[in-house]
Write a protein that holds these residues in place. Structure first.
Motif, mmCIF file in Angstrom:
data_model
loop_
_atom_site.group_PDB
_atom_site.id
_atom_site.type_symbol
_atom_site.label_atom_id
_atom_site.label_comp_id
_atom_site.label_asym_id
_atom_site.label_seq_id
_atom_site.Cartn_x
_atom_site.Cartn_y
_atom_site.Cartn_z
ATOM 1 N N MET A 166 10.048 -21.589 19.480
ATOM 2 C CA MET A 166 11.237 -20.900 18.984
ATOM 3 C C MET A 166 11.808 -21.581 17.741
ATOM 4 O O MET A 166 12.374 -20.904 16.867
ATOM 5 C CB MET A 166 12.296 -20.807 20.079
ATOM 6 N N MET A 167 11.656 -22.907 17.638
ATOM 7 C CA MET A 167 12.057 -23.573 16.394
ATOM 8 C C MET A 167 11.109 -23.198 15.260
ATOM 9 O O MET A 167 11.533 -23.047 14.101
ATOM 10 C CB MET A 167 12.081 -25.084 16.585
ATOM 11 N N VAL A 169 9.521 -20.269 15.005
ATOM 12 C CA VAL A 169 9.906 -18.904 14.619
ATOM 13 C C VAL A 169 11.169 -18.924 13.763
ATOM 14 O O VAL A 169 11.255 -18.255 12.729
ATOM 15 C CB VAL A 169 10.118 -18.037 15.880
ATOM 16 N N THR A 170 12.153 -19.723 14.177
ATOM 17 C CA THR A 170 13.397 -19.819 13.411
ATOM 18 C C THR A 170 13.133 -20.331 12.001
ATOM 19 O O THR A 170 13.659 -19.793 11.013
ATOM 20 C CB THR A 170 14.388 -20.754 14.124
ATOM 21 N N GLY A 171 12.295 -21.374 11.896
ATOM 22 C CA GLY A 171 11.989 -21.928 10.584
ATOM 23 C C GLY A 171 11.229 -20.964 9.708
ATOM 24 O O GLY A 171 11.505 -20.841 8.497
ATOM 25 N N LEU A 173 11.248 -17.647 9.899
ATOM 26 C CA LEU A 173 12.139 -16.562 9.479
ATOM 27 C C LEU A 173 13.094 -17.012 8.378
ATOM 28 O O LEU A 173 13.354 -16.273 7.419
ATOM 29 C CB LEU A 173 12.919 -16.033 10.683
ATOM 30 N N ALA A 174 13.603 -18.244 8.499
ATOM 31 C CA ALA A 174 14.474 -18.767 7.445
ATOM 32 C C ALA A 174 13.701 -18.886 6.127
ATOM 33 O O ALA A 174 14.209 -18.544 5.051
ATOM 34 C CB ALA A 174 15.045 -20.121 7.850
ATOM 35 N N ALA A 190 7.843 -28.038 12.445
ATOM 36 C CA ALA A 190 8.503 -27.894 13.740
ATOM 37 C C ALA A 190 7.876 -28.872 14.726
ATOM 38 O O ALA A 190 6.721 -28.708 15.120
ATOM 39 C CB ALA A 190 8.367 -26.463 14.248
ATOM 40 N N GLY A 195 12.795 -30.522 18.263
ATOM 41 C CA GLY A 195 13.379 -29.311 18.820
ATOM 42 C C GLY A 195 14.008 -29.525 20.176
ATOM 43 O O GLY A 195 15.110 -29.038 20.452
#
Length: 360
Positions: A166-167, A169-171, A173-174, A190, A195
């Motif tokens: 999930m970290m 994915v967050t990175g 997307l950012a 990541a 995380g």
């Protein structure tokens, strides 16, 4: 149309967080292409791990990363990609000629997502490990389990998936948002140690205020509080009690036929005795009897469901939390108004030539 429709992500097939991250990105609408290891690559094929659940929503291409021709074709795919995710040990992609610098020279907008246990740098970066090792080093594992037993691994949810996938994915997307704004991609590092440490932020804050003790089973959210833990019922099944706030605790006591005078909520010296009292009470009825008794109240008491029971619970069924038919599996999350729908199944294996034709 889903939020990530039109984005193209290359997934270098692997175990754990990369596979889960690829599934999440595909569920959100990205066109994710899995690069799997071909039979002649001299390594096990990962395609059977996760099967139609974790590999849903994307096609796969079998490649030999050690073959120069296959690497050249992969670079052609990178030319057309928005993002890339990989989970090899640090330096592997560089030795294959597919590292971030090479890829950025081909595609400056590419967001290059990397997930490992220890991260790309640091004394342990080149060492092997698994979820349990990473959350041990981050401090997360020590807080989990019974007070008189060794720490208990929380499946692989905290390191692999929460702190890793999930970290990642967050990175990614950012990075994709930034690339759309600036035209320049990013490398996302990541690390599951980073995380899972981040996921412990609340407990660091509590400890700094003297509200969290190192000893397991003596705190508000680790099973130490008798009103925030699980209890065994008469039939050997369990209920979960989460009556943290005073008004919810009052509803719990009311359902159990108890009063505040005999069970003050925050008299911590009396918690062991209250534990024993509640254990005895919950052991007098079956799990589903308790669930029915507390249904619709503010006591925050729920049945602890098994993997087989969860999909058929009325709330989960009403929300389609699980996909009906075929292999039991959770539905995509989170949801978006006007764009939700069941995920597509795992798509067929294609050739690199076919993949290039689709992406051009």
């Amino acid at each position: 149309m889903k939020p990530l429709s039109g984005l193209r992500i290359l997934e270098f097939d692997g175990l754990g967080p990369v596979t889960f991250a690829g599934m999440v990105l595909a569920d959100l609408g990205a066109e994710v292409l899995r690069l799997t290891r071909s039979a002649d690559a001299g390594a096990p094929v990962f395609s059977d791990v996760g099967g139609e659940v974790l590999h849903r929503g994307r096609s796969s291409v079998a490649v030999n990363l050690k073959d120069p021709d296959d690497r050249a074709r992969i670079l052609d795919l990178i030319d057309a990609a928005d993002g890339l995710i990989e989970g090899f040990r640090p330096g592997v992609m560089e030795r294959l000629g597919l590292g971030p610098e090479v890829c950025a020279a081909r595609n400056p907008r590419l967001v290059y997502g990397r997930v490992t246990g220890w991260g790309q740098t640091g004394p342990k970066a080149a060492e092997v490990g698994h979820d349990i090792n990473y959350i041990a080093l981050s401090g997360a594992l020590h807080a989990m389990g019974e007070p008189d037993r060794p720490p208990r691994a929380p499946l692989n949810l905290v390191g692999d998936y929460g702190g890793g996938a999930m970290m990642l994915v967050t990175g990614v997307l950012a990075g994709l948002i930034e690339a759309q704004r600036t035209g320049a991609g990013r490398v996302v590092d990541a690390a599951m140690t980073d995380g899972s440490a981040l996921l412990m932020s609340l407990f660091h804050a509590l400890a700094a205020r003297g509200l969290w003790r190192e000893a397991r089973g003596g705190n508000l959210l680790d099973g130490g509080a008798p009103f925030y833990r699980c209890f065994t019922c008469r039939d050997g099944r369990f209920v979960a009690v989460g009556a943290l706030e005073p008004q919810f605790y009052s509803a719990l006591l009311s359902g159990l036929g108890m009063s505040h005078d005999e069970a003050p909520q925050y008299d911590m010296a009396n918690w062991p005795a209250l534990h024993a009292r509640l254990e005895a009470i919950f052991a007098t009825r079956d799990r589903d009897d308790w669930a029915a008794l507390f249904e619709g109240t503010d006591a925050c008491v729920t049945p602890v469901l098994t993997l087989a029971e969860a999909p058929v619970h009325p709330h989960n069924a009403a929300r389609n939390t699980f996909i009906a038919g075929g292999t039991p599996q959770p539905s995509p999350a989170p949801r978006f108004a006007g764009s939700d729908g069941p995920p597509s199944a795992e798509r067929p294996v294609v050739t690199v030539t076919e993949a290039l034709a689709l992406w051009r």
